[in-house]
Design a protein around this motif. Structure first.
Motif, PDB file in Angstrom:
ATOM      1  N   THR A  91       0.820  -1.219   0.000  1.00 34.69           N
ATOM      2  CA  THR A  91       0.000   0.000   0.000  1.00 34.69           C
ATOM      3  C   THR A  91       0.851   1.266   0.000  1.00 34.69           C
ATOM      4  O   THR A  91       0.322   2.367  -0.162  1.00 34.69           O
ATOM      5  CB  THR A  91      -0.924   0.022   1.225  1.00 34.69           C
ATOM      6  N   THR A 140       2.920   3.462  -1.881  1.00 37.49           N
ATOM      7  CA  THR A 140       3.275   3.727  -3.283  1.00 37.49           C
ATOM      8  C   THR A 140       4.257   4.882  -3.434  1.00 37.49           C
ATOM      9  O   THR A 140       4.974   4.967  -4.422  1.00 37.49           O
ATOM     10  CB  THR A 140       2.009   4.024  -4.089  1.00 37.49           C
ATOM     11  N   GLU A 141       4.277   5.776  -2.467  1.00 36.22           N
ATOM     12  CA  GLU A 141       5.228   6.888  -2.478  1.00 36.22           C
ATOM     13  C   GLU A 141       5.904   6.944  -1.115  1.00 36.22           C
ATOM     14  O   GLU A 141       5.241   7.103  -0.088  1.00 36.22           O
ATOM     15  CB  GLU A 141       4.528   8.211  -2.776  1.00 36.22           C
TER      16      GLU A 141
END
Length: 342
Positions: A165, A167-168
């Protein structure tokens, strides 16, 4: 490099079958200095922290202890690099040739919230954990680098998440301007997890079993051939060499000695708490030398300055050389965890 713990001198469950049902698996983490990324399991390395999620801060209080001056984590790391170079290790550049005195400059004691420091990041794919919440595959442990009462110790925070979860990733997390002690600044380490079998600390056993452990004839009849130094205290042979692995680990049994065993019950549901993570000052000491992995035995035996801290790769010291053990509720990760210094 993988690490391998030598086999125990004797199968204690064969000597004392009553111990067999008490066997637990612990995972020795074997942290060793390296350059971990957010995608590695590590001690003191960068975390896979979501860029949009606030970084944890400790609200305090952070009261001066009258002994330790506050120091900068950056200065702690620079001093370590200089000391490593002085011990014959590479990596010292001309720009780092500053005096030790300059890097000992006291920092103002914080008068507000303190950014917490990453202590450990454990991916379940790498490190078996005794408790894992549904949907999680990553444990992140941080602490406040200042002592907190009633028992002076860093205050820890646990975060469970699903790695997929994120992603960045937050690339520049907040840094504490000062810490109470350089002993609370972990050196970045990669891990070489290894599973071993543990048995309870003697103080958690019955009186009858402890009497057997304290009987020199028990070990003689088993052909264990313990060192003669154990003859006056045979129970120490079990404690040092057969029961609890030293160093950083997950799972297993709790270590005692600083205090007698105390109940570890969840403050919310009264469930018995599970040992999750042991944050150790040392990977081994004079009494636990038989647990030194084969791959580290040459460094442990060396008198060369470069190997003087082979037993303390994370550069963390808890208390006067103890371990901080984190226990969690097996019922819910939302229930508060407990910390134990032993």
């Amino acid at each position: 490099m993988s690490r391998t713990t030598p086999p125990r001198p004797v199968d204690v469950s064969a000597v004392l079958p009553q111990l067999a049902p008490l066997a637990r698996t612990a995972t020795r983490l074997h942290p060793r200095p390296g350059s971990p990324s957010p995608y590695d399991s590590s001690v003191g390395g960068p975390l896979l922290w979501p860029a949009a999620e606030p970084w944890p801060y400790c609200e305090g209080p952070h009261e001066p202890d009258g002994v330790n001056p506050a120091v900068s984590p950056a200065d702690v790391r620079r001093r370590r690099r200089i000391q490593a170079a002085a011990a014959g290790q590479p990596g010292l550049g001309p720009e780092e040739l500053v005096s030790d005195e300059q890097l000992r400059t006291d920092r103002p004691w914080p008068d507000g919230p303190v950014a917490m420091l990453p202590v450990a990041q454990l991916y379940v794919r790498d490190v078996p954990l005794p408790v894992v919440p549904e949907g999680a595959d990553l444990l992140q442990v941080l602490w406040c680098p200042f002592d907190h009462l009633p028992e002076p110790r860093p205050r820890t925070a646990l975060f469970w998440r699903s790695a997929a979860t994120v992603t960045e990733v937050l690339t520049a997390p907040p840094q504490s301007a000062a810490v109470q002690s350089e002993d609370y600044v972990p050196e970045p380490c990669l891990l070489d997890p290894e599973q071993v079998t543990e048995y309870p600390h003697p103080m958690e056993l019955s009186t009858q079993l402890r009497a057997r452990l304290d009987d020199w004839a028990t070990w003689q009849s088993a052909g264990a051939a313990p060192d003669s130094s154990y003859e006056l205290a045979p129970g120490e042979f079990y404690l040092d060499e057969l029961s609890l692995a030293p160093g950083w680990k997950t799972g297993g049994w709790s270590r005692w000695g600083l205090t007698d065993p105390v109940p570890r019950l969840c403050a919310v549901c009264d469930a018995e708490l599970t040992p999750l993570l042991t944050i150790a000052s040392d990977e081994w000491d004079a009494s636990t030398g038989s647990w030194i992995p084969y791959e580290d035995q040459a460094a442990a035996a060396s008198t060369a300055p470069a190997h003087s801290l082979a037993h303390r790769p994370t550069m963390i010291t808890v208390g006067s050389g103890y371990s901080l053990q984190i226990h969690v509720c097996p019922v819910s990760s939302d229930h508060p965890h407990k910390e134990l210094i032993q």
